[in-house]
Write an enzyme that holds these catalytic residues in place. Structure first.
Site, short mmCIF file in Angstrom:
data_model
loop_
_atom_site.label_atom_id
_atom_site.label_comp_id
_atom_site.label_asym_id
_atom_site.label_seq_id
_atom_site.Cartn_x
_atom_site.Cartn_y
_atom_site.Cartn_z
N HIS A 6 17.74 -4.66 36.28
CA HIS A 6 17.35 -5.84 37.08
C HIS A 6 18.06 -5.73 38.42
O HIS A 6 17.67 -4.91 39.24
CB HIS A 6 17.69 -7.12 36.33
CG HIS A 6 17.13 -8.36 36.97
ND1 HIS A 6 15.84 -8.43 37.47
CD2 HIS A 6 17.68 -9.58 37.19
CE1 HIS A 6 15.63 -9.65 37.97
NE2 HIS A 6 16.74 -10.35 37.81
N ASP A 65 11.45 -3.78 35.58
CA ASP A 65 12.45 -4.84 35.67
C ASP A 65 12.55 -5.55 34.31
O ASP A 65 11.61 -6.20 33.87
CB ASP A 65 12.01 -5.84 36.75
CG ASP A 65 13.04 -6.91 37.03
OD1 ASP A 65 13.60 -7.46 36.06
OD2 ASP A 65 13.26 -7.22 38.21
N SER A 70 18.01 -11.35 42.22
CA SER A 70 17.10 -12.11 41.36
C SER A 70 16.62 -13.38 42.06
O SER A 70 15.98 -13.29 43.10
CB SER A 70 17.77 -12.42 40.03
OG SER A 70 16.82 -12.87 39.09
#
Length: 427
Positions: free
Chosen positions: A372, A305, A209
């Site tokens: 994610h 996502d 991330s």
């Protein structure tokens, strides 16, 4: 990404295989998801099993605060010392290094950074003393067949700007916020070099991330500070953020990045070729600077996502009538029109990575899961139930690419075609 705090092995007795899989993934992810939003007051959290997992002592890696940070002025947002977790390599992996950058969103205002400074995403005072290394960080060859015996480092994230904040942007009016992400990055890399990384034969910089974005921002720096004959590459997991408007047409993410860059002085840490051509905050989007990275890069990203859908495409500000409420939390609750919009988001990602697809040294694994970060959990990195494209797990795909066994440019078919996906459910 936040480093996984829990093992995927749960206490369970007479559960069916599908039951314990869902519960184990949920338990692994709970702390991870709670730390993934723009600031600590975000509204979306998953409802998952909170039962305490079983973790063997060998899975836990102790925290070490940086020994050089103080003299370098490298502080977390609150002024505490940054830290990392280090597991020493062995055997054939003793001169191989994998450095992972934790994620956890960003802060774009004094208020959100001040709130962040009272959490583990802004202060080492709240860091766990031990964390479980899983997925790409695991030392279990059955979970991590390619890199299990490498030296592995997880650098904790406590600056709020993808390890790129700079002290010249700090306030001089008594507000105690330290924007030192760039100094944290440099100090800990220097510390690792002194611990043996300067003799590395193989190395990977990875992150999840906001850490996945940081792995791209700092990829060439990492390459340039290691031996010239070392095989050095970068893997970004869930870090390919898109510069697209939300469903109401507002530039939510671009405006947010603009505030982050201005608040924390990030401009000098970004790709300077990009900055010379456009507004600096646009250079936080990988599409704008990925072509300038000299070091080979691998992208791991879901085309759907969930973090970007919940915060870039359909932030709460763009859904005043709550028509997206169920869909944002569970992709299976999306109606036909909403799925059409999500397919459009996927198309935007395909367009954004189009030029990178032609890069002969680059690799990618773009699945169609509502997920994610996927490299830091063994269940999604490499297991019997991991997401697959062309029957390859993420671990196998990254391994084929890193060791030059074959080119890897894997792009999944559109949702819901892949039955191997684990799609997160936040309801």
């Amino acid at each position: 990404m936040a480093i996984p705090r829990f093992s995927s092995l749960l206490r369970c007795r007479k559960w069916a295989k599908s039951d314990w899989l869902v519960a184990s993934i949920g338990c692994v992810l709970i702390v991870f998801f709670l730390s993934f939003f723009f600031d600590p007051t975000s509204d979306s959290v998953p409802s998952v099993d909170r039962s305490r997992p079983i973790i063997s002592p060998s899975d836990l890696v102790k925290l070490k605060l940086s020994s050089v940070a103080k003299e370098r002025g490298a502080f977390c947002l609150d002024g505490s010392l940054p830290g990392y977790h280090f597991h020493e390599g062995s055997g054939s992996g003793s001169q191989s290094w994998l450095v992972h950058l934790e994620g956890g969103g960003w802060c774009n205002t004094v208020a959100s950074c001040s709130a962040r400074a009272l959490t583990k995403l802004g202060s080492s005072n709240y860091f766990e003393q031990e964390v479980a290394f899983q997925g790409v960080l695991s030392s279990d060859p059955s979970q991590n067949p390619e890199f299990f015996n490498w030296n592995k480092v997880a650098i904790r994230y406590c600056d709020g700007a993808s390890f790129s904040g700079r002290p010249e942007a700090e306030f001089k009016n008594g507000t105690r916020l330290f924007f030192r992400g760039q100094l944290i990055w440099e100090a800990i890399i220097d510390e690792l070099l002194s611990m043996g990384m300067s003799d590395a034969k193989q190395a990977i910089l990875t992150g999840c991330s906001a850490g996945g974005l940081a792995s791209l921002i700092h990829c060439d720096y990492f390459r340039d500070h290691l031996p010239k004959d070392a095989a050095v590459k970068c893997v970004s997991d869930g870090g390919y953020f898109l510069n697209v408007p939300d469903v109401l047409g507002n530039p939510t993410m671009r405006s947010f990045y603009h505030d982050v860059v201005n608040l924390q002085g990030v401009e000098k840490s970004l790709d300077q070729k990009c900055v010379a051509k456009t507004e600096p905050s646009k250079c936080m989007f990988p599409q704008e600077f990925l072509k300038n990275i000299r070091t080979p890069v691998f992208l791991v990203n879901p085309a759907y996502d969930f973090w970007q859908i919940q915060h870039v495409l359909v932030p709460t500000s763009a859904d005043p009538d709550k028509s997206w409420a169920k869909c944002r939390l569970n992709i299976k609750e999306c109606d036909a029109e909403q799925i059409k919009v999500l397919h459009g988001f996927r198309s935007s990602m395909m367009t954004a990575i189009g030029e990178f697809h032609q890069n002969k040294d680059g690799g990618m694994f773009i699945d169609s899961c509502y997920a994610h970060c996927q490299t830091v959990m063994s269940v999604t990195w490499h297991s019997l139930t991991s997401p697959r494209i062309e029957n390859k797990t993420i671990a196998e795909s990254v391994g084929d690419w890193y060791f030059n066994r074959k080119p890897v440019k894997l792009i999944d078919c559109p949702y819901p075609c892949n039955p191997s996906c684990y799609n997160m459910n936040f309801t």
